[in-house]
Write a protein that holds these residues in place. Structure first.
Motif, PDB file in Angstrom:
ATOM      1  N   LEU A  30      -8.067 -21.867 -36.725  1.00 51.32           N
ATOM      2  CA  LEU A  30      -9.033 -22.168 -37.783  1.00 51.32           C
ATOM      3  C   LEU A  30      -8.517 -23.324 -38.626  1.00 51.32           C
ATOM      4  CD1 LEU A  30      -7.442 -20.900 -40.391  1.00 51.32           C
ATOM      5  CD2 LEU A  30      -8.601 -18.809 -39.770  1.00 51.32           C
ATOM      6  N   TYR A  31      -9.401 -23.851 -39.461  1.00 54.21           N
ATOM      7  CA  TYR A  31      -9.000 -24.811 -40.488  1.00 54.21           C
ATOM      8  C   TYR A  31      -8.648 -24.003 -41.728  1.00 54.21           C
ATOM      9  CZ  TYR A  31     -11.173 -28.311 -37.477  1.00 54.21           C
ATOM     10  OH  TYR A  31     -11.503 -29.110 -36.414  1.00 54.21           O
ATOM     11  N   PRO A  32      -7.381 -24.015 -42.161  1.00 50.19           N
ATOM     12  CA  PRO A  32      -7.004 -23.156 -43.290  1.00 50.19           C
ATOM     13  C   PRO A  32      -7.760 -23.471 -44.574  1.00 50.19           C
ATOM     14  CG  PRO A  32      -5.232 -24.684 -42.709  1.00 50.19           C
ATOM     15  CD  PRO A  32      -6.251 -24.785 -41.634  1.00 50.19           C
ATOM     16  N   LYS A  33      -8.171 -24.714 -44.744  1.00 54.01           N
ATOM     17  CA  LYS A  33      -9.042 -25.122 -45.840  1.00 54.01           C
ATOM     18  C   LYS A  33     -10.088 -26.085 -45.282  1.00 54.01           C
ATOM     19  CE  LYS A  33      -6.946 -22.804 -49.044  1.00 54.01           C
ATOM     20  NZ  LYS A  33      -6.158 -23.356 -50.147  1.00 54.01           N
ATOM     21  N   HIS A  34     -11.192 -26.198 -45.950  1.00 51.52           N
ATOM     22  CA  HIS A  34     -12.264 -27.062 -45.440  1.00 51.52           C
ATOM     23  C   HIS A  34     -11.814 -28.511 -45.313  1.00 51.52           C
ATOM     24  CE1 HIS A  34     -14.673 -23.594 -46.775  1.00 51.52           C
ATOM     25  NE2 HIS A  34     -15.540 -23.983 -45.876  1.00 51.52           N
ATOM     26  N   TYR A  35     -10.916 -28.924 -46.188  1.00 50.49           N
ATOM     27  CA  TYR A  35     -10.482 -30.319 -46.170  1.00 50.49           C
ATOM     28  C   TYR A  35      -9.381 -30.590 -45.145  1.00 50.49           C
ATOM     29  CZ  TYR A  35      -6.635 -28.475 -49.017  1.00 50.49           C
ATOM     30  OH  TYR A  35      -5.555 -27.747 -49.473  1.00 50.49           O
ATOM     31  N   TYR A  36      -8.789 -29.535 -44.609  1.00 51.35           N
ATOM     32  CA  TYR A  36      -7.658 -29.733 -43.699  1.00 51.35           C
ATOM     33  C   TYR A  36      -8.172 -30.234 -42.353  1.00 51.35           C
ATOM     34  CZ  TYR A  36      -3.003 -29.039 -41.762  1.00 51.35           C
ATOM     35  OH  TYR A  36      -1.774 -29.249 -41.193  1.00 51.35           O
ATOM     36  N   PRO A  37      -7.617 -31.336 -41.818  1.00 55.31           N
ATOM     37  CA  PRO A  37      -8.226 -31.979 -40.652  1.00 55.31           C
ATOM     38  C   PRO A  37      -7.837 -31.415 -39.290  1.00 55.31           C
ATOM     39  CG  PRO A  37      -6.419 -33.323 -41.471  1.00 55.31           C
ATOM     40  CD  PRO A  37      -6.546 -32.162 -42.411  1.00 55.31           C
ATOM     41  N   HIS A  38      -6.871 -30.493 -39.237  1.00 58.33           N
ATOM     42  CA  HIS A  38      -6.405 -30.004 -37.942  1.00 58.33           C
ATOM     43  C   HIS A  38      -6.455 -28.478 -37.875  1.00 58.33           C
ATOM     44  CE1 HIS A  38      -5.074 -34.072 -37.263  1.00 58.33           C
ATOM     45  NE2 HIS A  38      -4.309 -34.028 -38.345  1.00 58.33           N
ATOM     46  N   LEU A  39      -6.792 -27.967 -36.690  1.00 59.07           N
ATOM     47  CA  LEU A  39      -6.787 -26.523 -36.472  1.00 59.07           C
ATOM     48  C   LEU A  39      -5.369 -25.981 -36.521  1.00 59.07           C
ATOM     49  CD1 LEU A  39      -9.334 -26.337 -33.512  1.00 59.07           C
ATOM     50  CD2 LEU A  39      -9.660 -25.304 -35.762  1.00 59.07           C
ATOM     51  N   LYS A  40      -5.229 -24.808 -37.134  1.00 57.75           N
ATOM     52  CA  LYS A  40      -3.927 -24.138 -37.188  1.00 57.75           C
ATOM     53  C   LYS A  40      -4.055 -22.743 -36.579  1.00 57.75           C
ATOM     54  CE  LYS A  40      -0.918 -24.609 -40.395  1.00 57.75           C
ATOM     55  NZ  LYS A  40      -0.154 -24.562 -41.669  1.00 57.75           N
ATOM     56  N   LEU A  41      -2.963 -22.270 -36.028  1.00 58.56           N
ATOM     57  CA  LEU A  41      -2.925 -20.927 -35.469  1.00 58.56           C
ATOM     58  C   LEU A  41      -3.166 -19.926 -36.587  1.00 58.56           C
ATOM     59  CD1 LEU A  41      -2.309 -19.646 -32.676  1.00 58.56           C
ATOM     60  CD2 LEU A  41       0.051 -19.386 -33.444  1.00 58.56           C
ATOM     61  N   ALA A  42      -4.178 -19.092 -36.416  1.00 58.78           N
ATOM     62  CA  ALA A  42      -4.576 -18.175 -37.489  1.00 58.78           C
ATOM     63  C   ALA A  42      -3.425 -17.281 -37.941  1.00 58.78           C
ATOM     64  CB  ALA A  42      -5.760 -17.327 -37.038  1.00 58.78           C
ATOM     65  N   ASP A  43      -2.676 -16.745 -36.978  1.00 58.86           N
ATOM     66  CA  ASP A  43      -1.605 -15.813 -37.320  1.00 58.86           C
ATOM     67  C   ASP A  43      -0.416 -16.484 -37.996  1.00 58.86           C
ATOM     68  OD1 ASP A  43      -3.050 -13.704 -36.334  1.00 58.86           O
ATOM     69  OD2 ASP A  43      -2.160 -13.800 -34.337  1.00 58.86           O
ATOM     70  N   SER A  44      -0.401 -17.830 -38.014  1.00 56.76           N
ATOM     71  CA  SER A  44       0.712 -18.546 -38.656  1.00 56.76           C
ATOM     72  C   SER A  44       0.461 -18.791 -40.138  1.00 56.76           C
ATOM     73  CB  SER A  44       0.944 -19.890 -37.957  1.00 56.76           C
ATOM     74  OG  SER A  44      -0.111 -20.812 -38.257  1.00 56.76           O
TER      75      SER A  44
END
Length: 501
Positions: free
Chosen positions: A228-242
């Motif tokens: 997911l994108y941890p914030k709307h402004y964050y440009p890259h997908l991150k591992l949800a569990d991280s």
């Protein structure tokens, strides 16, 4: 005879051409969503059980560049509730339970005597929505303990709160309802819930790649990671569990079967779909009951919102009076799932997405529209979301030029002042003050008559230490709306602070 053969040949050619056209139109729909960053996962579209479109998009594992494939398995999230419902209805069919019986009959310690099995199935029980609500009291006493769905009834005994409403009076979605139903299946079948599902649903339906997740069971290698994108402004997908905030949500919880936790594939979900059509799992008579809107105590339908009702484990969508469409969606951090079945025409659309794309329901509905040759709902990209990501990564000049392009392209993009305001405040709250100021300034210039935009910009200026500018902005907000309480309070404090300096 020649005319008859010609007619058959013409029919075959037409059917083939029509199928090819549908496949192309579906491919255009899903590829467009993928290009827009609105899908990352597997899709399947079927007509009368025959697959007419199936495709995988994006990555199952971004870090290791492992693509999603036909064999990729996904958490179903709340689509799992359709399977839990099927298990309960099987027990009704076997006359082991009755829908209108009180749940307390099977669990004497359950503290709400008026809640029936049907109330749980139809989300009309009045119970809390999630485990966090139920275990809040217990966690204050045992903050280090880990809880599972078997702990729900003891926790409800310590909950000491009344139901939100009299059972049957209202519809209110609750995961707890389905955790309790999993317990009911175990109690009446004398089998663990996962063993019951395997024996009576997965195996008869031929769902060889479907199972319940648990801490004790090592997930298979083809299970997709969730992003997911941890914030709307964050440009890259991150591992949800991280993401620490997500990990923290579940630190006190283990298994909560019934509400979710099923892992499956698009192919296996189609097998489930066909097993329901062919009455391999539950009789047509009982399924008809599940696919009807629940009737509340006031004789009105249980409405979930947006013109959608709820039956027994299924949302019911009435697009046309002549068609009966049932569905369920699912969402957990880093995953979205959609399972739509047009019962009248035996059409099925399945989307399993491991990057939490937000437009999958509309996309699935548009796939149904393509099958029916009816107009689609236009899915437009959020200008605010794209702008904020570019601003965060590439700076204000690049973001501004891209904003001008997007604003001009109203066919593909939509602008919402409140979305921009929300995302800008995310930046502000996360101490990206300069970027927040830029976004709020742009939003204000685009919406110069909206007092709420002045409030937000004034707050950001104040946080940045630009008191004089903040005062001017709040004064303008009050000219637009003299009874603006937020601006009045902020301006009063700023002017008071200024007089003391």
């Amino acid at each position: 005879m020649k005319k008859f053969l010609f007619l058959i040949l013409t029919t075959v050619v037409y059917s083939y051409a029509n199928a090819q056209d549908l496949s192309k139109r579906l491919d255009s729909l899903f590829n467009g969503q993928f290009t827009a960053g609105q899908i990352n996962g597997n899709v399947l579209v079927a007509d009368h059980g025959k697959v007419i479109y199936k495709k995988s998009f994006g990555y199952a594992d971004i870090a290791n560049k492992i693509l999603n494939t036909d064999h990729s398995a996904f958490f179903l999230a709340s689509v799992s509730k359709t399977i839990t419902s099927t298990a309960v209805l099987q027990l009704v069919q076997k006359k082991k339970i009755q829908l209108n019986e009180p749940y307390k009959k099977y669990f004497p310690n359950f503290p709400y005597a008026d809640v029936t099995i049907k109330n749980l199935l139809s989300h009309t029980s009045g119970l809390p929505r999630d485990m966090e609500d139920v275990f809040d009291t217990v966690l204050k006493v045992q903050p280090q303990k880990k809880f599972g769905y078997h702990d729900i009834i003891p926790a409800l005994q310590q909950y000491h709160k009344p139901l939100a409403f009299k059972p049957g009076d209202q519809y209110s979605y609750s995961n707890i309802n389905y955790n309790l139903l999993a317990l009911l299946v175990e109690k009446t079948s004398k089998m663990p819930f996962d063993a019951y599902l395997k024996k009576y649903i997965f195996t008869p339906a031929g769902m060889t790649n479907t199972y319940l997740s648990s801490p004790q069971l090592l997930q298979k290698s083809d299970v997709t990671l969730r992003y997911l994108y941890p914030k709307h402004y964050y440009p890259h997908l991150k591992l949800a569990d991280s993401i620490p905030e997500i990990a923290n949500i579940y630190k006190n919880y283990t298994i909560f079967w019934g509400q979710g936790n099923v892992i499956s594939t698009t192919t296996d979900l189609l097998k489930f779909d066909q097993a329901l059509y062919n009455n391999k799992l539950v009789s047509a008579k009982i399924l008809d009951e599940a696919f009807k809107p629940t009737i509340l105590n006031n004789k009105q339908e249980a409405v979930a919102g947006g013109g959608v009702s709820y039956g027994l484990g299924w949302f019911i969508l009435k697009v046309k009076p002549s068609e009966n469409i049932v569905l369920h969606t699912g969402a957990i951090q880093g995953l979205r799932s959609v399972f739509i079945r047009n019962l009248t025409k035996q059409q099925t659309v399945i989307i399993l997405d491991n990057a939490q794309s937000g437009t999958n329901f509309i996309t699935a509905s548009n796939a149904i529209s393509i099958l029916d040759n009816t107009p689609q709902e236009k899915v437009k990209i959020s200008v605010a979301d794209k702008y904020a990501k570019i601003l965060f990564e590439s700076g204000s000049d690049v973001a501004a030029s891209r904003l001008i392009q997007m604003q001009a392209d109203t066919v593909h993009y939509r602008y919402s002042a409140h979305e921009m305001d929300f995302i800008a405040n995310e930046l502000l709250n996360d101490s990206y003050t300069d970027k927040a100021l830029e976004a709020l300034k742009v939003n204000l210039l685009l919406n110069p008559t909206n007092p709420d935009m002045y409030n937000s910009y004034g707050k950001a200026l104040n946080k940045a230490g630009k008191k004089t500018e903040a005062i001017l902005i709040y004064k303008r907000a009050l000219k637009l709306k003299p009874d603006n309480k937020e601006a009045q309070k902020a301006l009063s404090k700023l002017e008071k602070d200024s007089s003391h300096n």
